[in-house]
Design a protein around this motif. Structure first.
Motif, mmCIF file in Angstrom:
data_model
loop_
_atom_site.group_PDB
_atom_site.id
_atom_site.type_symbol
_atom_site.label_atom_id
_atom_site.label_comp_id
_atom_site.label_asym_id
_atom_site.label_seq_id
_atom_site.Cartn_x
_atom_site.Cartn_y
_atom_site.Cartn_z
ATOM 1 N N ASP A 50 0.863 -1.180 0.000
ATOM 2 C CA ASP A 50 0.000 0.000 0.000
ATOM 3 C C ASP A 50 0.903 1.234 0.000
ATOM 4 O OD1 ASP A 50 -2.148 1.910 0.545
ATOM 5 O OD2 ASP A 50 -3.305 0.162 1.179
ATOM 6 N N ARG A 51 0.316 2.382 -0.316
ATOM 7 C CA ARG A 51 1.098 3.615 -0.295
ATOM 8 C C ARG A 51 1.001 4.321 1.049
ATOM 9 N NH1 ARG A 51 -1.067 7.021 -5.125
ATOM 10 N NH2 ARG A 51 0.739 8.258 -4.491
ATOM 11 N N THR A 96 1.723 2.242 -9.188
ATOM 12 C CA THR A 96 1.905 2.659 -10.585
ATOM 13 C C THR A 96 3.382 2.778 -10.941
ATOM 14 O OG1 THR A 96 1.827 5.022 -10.028
ATOM 15 C CG2 THR A 96 -0.269 3.926 -10.525
ATOM 16 N N ASP A 97 4.274 2.519 -9.983
ATOM 17 C CA ASP A 97 5.723 2.638 -10.185
ATOM 18 C C ASP A 97 6.316 1.253 -10.442
ATOM 19 O OD1 ASP A 97 8.425 3.108 -10.163
ATOM 20 O OD2 ASP A 97 8.468 4.017 -8.167
ATOM 21 N N PRO A 98 6.954 1.036 -11.595
ATOM 22 C CA PRO A 98 7.514 -0.293 -11.909
ATOM 23 C C PRO A 98 8.536 -0.788 -10.889
ATOM 24 C CG PRO A 98 7.453 1.096 -13.873
ATOM 25 C CD PRO A 98 7.109 1.972 -12.719
ATOM 26 N N THR A 99 9.258 0.121 -10.239
ATOM 27 C CA THR A 99 10.276 -0.327 -9.274
ATOM 28 C C THR A 99 9.641 -1.036 -8.073
ATOM 29 O OG1 THR A 99 10.271 1.817 -8.133
ATOM 30 C CG2 THR A 99 11.833 1.531 -9.952
ATOM 31 N N LEU A 131 -7.418 0.290 -10.927
ATOM 32 C CA LEU A 131 -6.006 -0.035 -10.721
ATOM 33 C C LEU A 131 -5.655 -1.451 -11.170
ATOM 34 C CD1 LEU A 131 -5.481 1.560 -7.191
ATOM 35 C CD2 LEU A 131 -4.645 2.442 -9.374
ATOM 36 N N PHE A 132 -6.652 -2.249 -11.543
ATOM 37 C CA PHE A 132 -6.384 -3.639 -11.906
ATOM 38 C C PHE A 132 -5.385 -3.739 -13.053
ATOM 39 C CE2 PHE A 132 -10.792 -5.391 -10.385
ATOM 40 C CZ PHE A 132 -10.426 -5.109 -9.084
ATOM 41 N N ALA A 133 -5.578 -2.924 -14.079
ATOM 42 C CA ALA A 133 -4.703 -3.002 -15.253
ATOM 43 C C ALA A 133 -3.278 -2.643 -14.896
ATOM 44 C CB ALA A 133 -5.234 -2.086 -16.353
ATOM 45 N N ASP A 134 -3.079 -1.590 -14.087
ATOM 46 C CA ASP A 134 -1.727 -1.184 -13.680
ATOM 47 C C ASP A 134 -1.033 -2.275 -12.882
ATOM 48 O OD1 ASP A 134 -1.829 1.306 -14.898
ATOM 49 O OD2 ASP A 134 -2.644 2.301 -13.130
ATOM 50 N N ILE A 135 -1.770 -2.911 -11.963
ATOM 51 C CA ILE A 135 -1.159 -3.947 -11.134
ATOM 52 C C ILE A 135 -0.827 -5.180 -11.970
ATOM 53 C CG2 ILE A 135 -1.503 -5.460 -9.148
ATOM 54 C CD1 ILE A 135 -3.313 -3.293 -7.954
ATOM 55 N N GLY A 140 3.205 -8.516 -14.384
ATOM 56 C CA GLY A 140 3.632 -9.195 -15.603
ATOM 57 C C GLY A 140 5.024 -8.793 -16.042
ATOM 58 N N GLU A 141 5.298 -7.490 -16.025
ATOM 59 C CA GLU A 141 6.608 -7.021 -16.489
ATOM 60 C C GLU A 141 7.715 -7.316 -15.494
ATOM 61 O OE1 GLU A 141 6.222 -2.975 -17.774
ATOM 62 O OE2 GLU A 141 5.046 -3.564 -19.549
ATOM 63 N N ALA A 142 7.344 -7.651 -14.259
ATOM 64 C CA ALA A 142 8.342 -8.096 -13.276
ATOM 65 C C ALA A 142 8.468 -9.616 -13.284
ATOM 66 C CB ALA A 142 7.960 -7.614 -11.888
ATOM 67 N N ASN A 143 7.871 -10.254 -14.305
ATOM 68 C CA ASN A 143 7.936 -11.716 -14.480
ATOM 69 C C ASN A 143 7.296 -12.485 -13.313
ATOM 70 O OD1 ASN A 143 9.295 -11.620 -17.000
ATOM 71 N ND2 ASN A 143 11.238 -11.243 -15.920
#
Length: 519
Positions: A50-51, A96-99, A131-135, A140-143
């Motif tokens: 969570d933020r 929303t942050d890839p890191t 937020l579902f799409a962002d998560i 996915g991009e973090a494998n």
């Protein structure tokens, strides 16, 4: 829940929206109860994401307060809580942050090393749907979605606002996760009584032979709420009763009641049978909406001796709101079993009693051999499956009243889950979380079923949005809804079946509530 506890794989439960109300009120109390009942794996870890400005200790304390209020097991003792809370972790992150996802991936890899094996991974999205799409993309991009057998993603309703928005959400999920990895949770399907619909029908030879158009006159599914919109105005103003309850809960119940017997009791076959029902439901065209769908909005009234405001006077609600707080629908299932048997669905807020039930009304007897004075038609034979507040099954039928004269009166045979099993039923979330962790998708909805439900309701939604109601509010709080609902069912010469009250304490027979306009 299963009578024994098979050995489960090590599991990491990643909870997005860990600081939210859903996590606090429902998810953590359910997980804690599973822990007390020894259903959680020995190697189990929850990572809250969570933020909000939590740390591991403050998050655990926040959850303990929620469990004290909402767990069916009461206040946890210090020793038990300390043992449970050791498995709680917190990651403050911007989803929303890839890191944030690379950090999560590292934490999961380290945990696998600690446990000397690859753990099951549950990604629970207790967040708003936008937020579902962002998560999904971040995971996915973090494998984190590639382990098809070990990684599962769980999404809560509402799954979109209409057909187009659902397809957008589903496309985003399917871009990274396979359908077998996606668990769309509907807490109604986790209720013990809902699951027992299948047991009632398919484990007892006395019911299934008469579960068809030859013996059943109609079926009514009611989900009545005494509460108003409460603190949910921001959500409810954009949803309404049709989206909030019918699109998921009530249509799922209809499918369970109307489905054909499965060949085997597994997720694939059961979901196929439910989908067959969705295919068979007769579409309602725009021109037929007025005949087969009714809507209402509650006005001011009295509830249990307290005056309550109209929906349009609730905090956060527009003074000219067109949002329906009540809806009633008539559906027909066009197949051999159900041809000609109407299914009536209704749900609403500020109704007289809290009741969720399925009423199966049987055909009248084919020949009247008793004299009119006997009173045979006082009440039709009826089977009631009560979902809440008192879970159970009630069979209503006619019997001779003791005495020298032939007088028939309606009587009831009642089955109560709590009395029969002398145990408190697990909450719906306990059942569903247990199924998610062991990879059983039986009680979860597939994408094609959700899409079919949206397709079925879109003509109604479009007509209602294009034609704002001119009579809102059209029913008083504390009554059974608008007159339009009575007109809907009266077209076929029927009336709404009154919900069945719980049996009074002391063993006296219960009575049905009296419907203000019921025949």
């Amino acid at each position: 829940m299963e009578p024994n506890h098979p050995q489960q794989q090590p599991t990491v439960f990643v909870l997005f929206g860990a600081g939210g109300d859903l996590s606090w009120r429902l998810i953590l109390p359910a997980l804690f109860n599973l822990y007390l009942d020894k259903y959680l794996p020995e190697q189990w870890l929850l990572i809250g994401v969570d933020r909000q400005d939590y740390d591991q200790h403050s998050l655990a304390q926040h959850y303990r307060e929620g469990i004290q209020q909402y767990s069916r097991r009461g206040i946890p003792d210090d020793k038990t809580w300390q043992s449970f809370s050791q498995a709680l972790r917190y990651q403050q992150a911007d989803i929303t942050d890839p890191t944030s996802y690379t950090q999560l991936a590292k934490a999961l890899v380290e945990q696998d090393k600690t446990w000397h094996g690859k753990a099951e991974r549950v990604f629970y999205l207790a967040t708003p749907p936008f937020l579902f799409a962002d998560i999904a993309k971040g995971l996915g991009e973090a494998n984190l979605a590639k382990a098809r057998q070990r990684a599962r993603i769980v999404v809560e309703k509402p799954l979109g606002h209409d057909l187009e928005s659902f397809r957008g959400i589903n496309q985003a999920l399917n871009h990274y996760f396979q359908e077998s990895q996606i668990y769309r949770i509907d807490h109604f399907l986790g209720k013990e009584t809902v699951q027992n619909i299948l047991a009632l029908r398919f484990a007892n030879p006395i019911f299934e032979p008469i579960w068809n158009r030859r013996y059943i006159d109609h079926i009514a599914i009611t989900v009545a709420e005494t509460l108003g919109v409460e603190h949910r105005a921001n959500y409810y103003e954009g949803a309404g009763a049709l989206r909030d309850m019918v699109q998921n809960h009530l249509l799922q119940l209809l499918c369970l009641v109307a489905m054909e017997p499965p060949v085997v009791f597994d997720a694939h076959d059961l979901r196929d049978r439910r989908m067959d029902v969705m295919h068979a439901i007769r579409p309602i065209s725009a021109e037929e909406v007025q005949r087969y769908a009714a809507r209402g909005q509650y006005g001011a009234g009295w509830m249990n001796g307290t005056q309550v405001p109209a929906y349009r006077e609730e905090k956060g609600v527009a003074p000219d709101s067109n949002t329906e707080t009540y809806c009633a629908l008539e559906f027909h299932v066009d197949n051999w079993r159900w041809q000609g048997v109407p299914f009536y669905l209704r749900t609403g807020k500020r109704l007289p009693v809290e009741a969720s039930e399925i009423s199966i009304r049987f055909q009248d007897i084919p020949h009247q051999a008793f004299p009119t004075s006997a009173g045979l038609n006082a009440q039709p034979a009826q089977l009631v499956i009560r979902l809440q507040p008192e879970e159970g099954i009630v069979l209503k039928f006619m019997a001779k009243q003791p005495g020298p004269h032939l007088v028939l009166r309606p009587v009831e045979m009642r089955f109560s889950y709590q009395e029969a099993f002398q145990a408190t039923s697990p909450t719906a979330y306990e059942t569903l979380l247990w199924d998610i962790m062991k990879g059983d998708a039986t009680l979860f909805t597939r994408a094609d079923q959700v899409e079919a439900a949206w397709r079925l309701l879109m003509p109604i939604l479009e007509v209602w949005e294009a034609n704002p109601a001119t009579d809102f509010p059209n029913y008083r709080a504390g009554t059974w809804g608008p007159e339009a609902a009575e007109v809907l069912i009266a077209h076929s010469g029927r009336s709404w079946l009154a919900p069945t009250l719980p049996e009074p304490k002391g063993g006296a027979p219960g009575k049905s509530t009296h419907h203000p306009r019921s025949a």
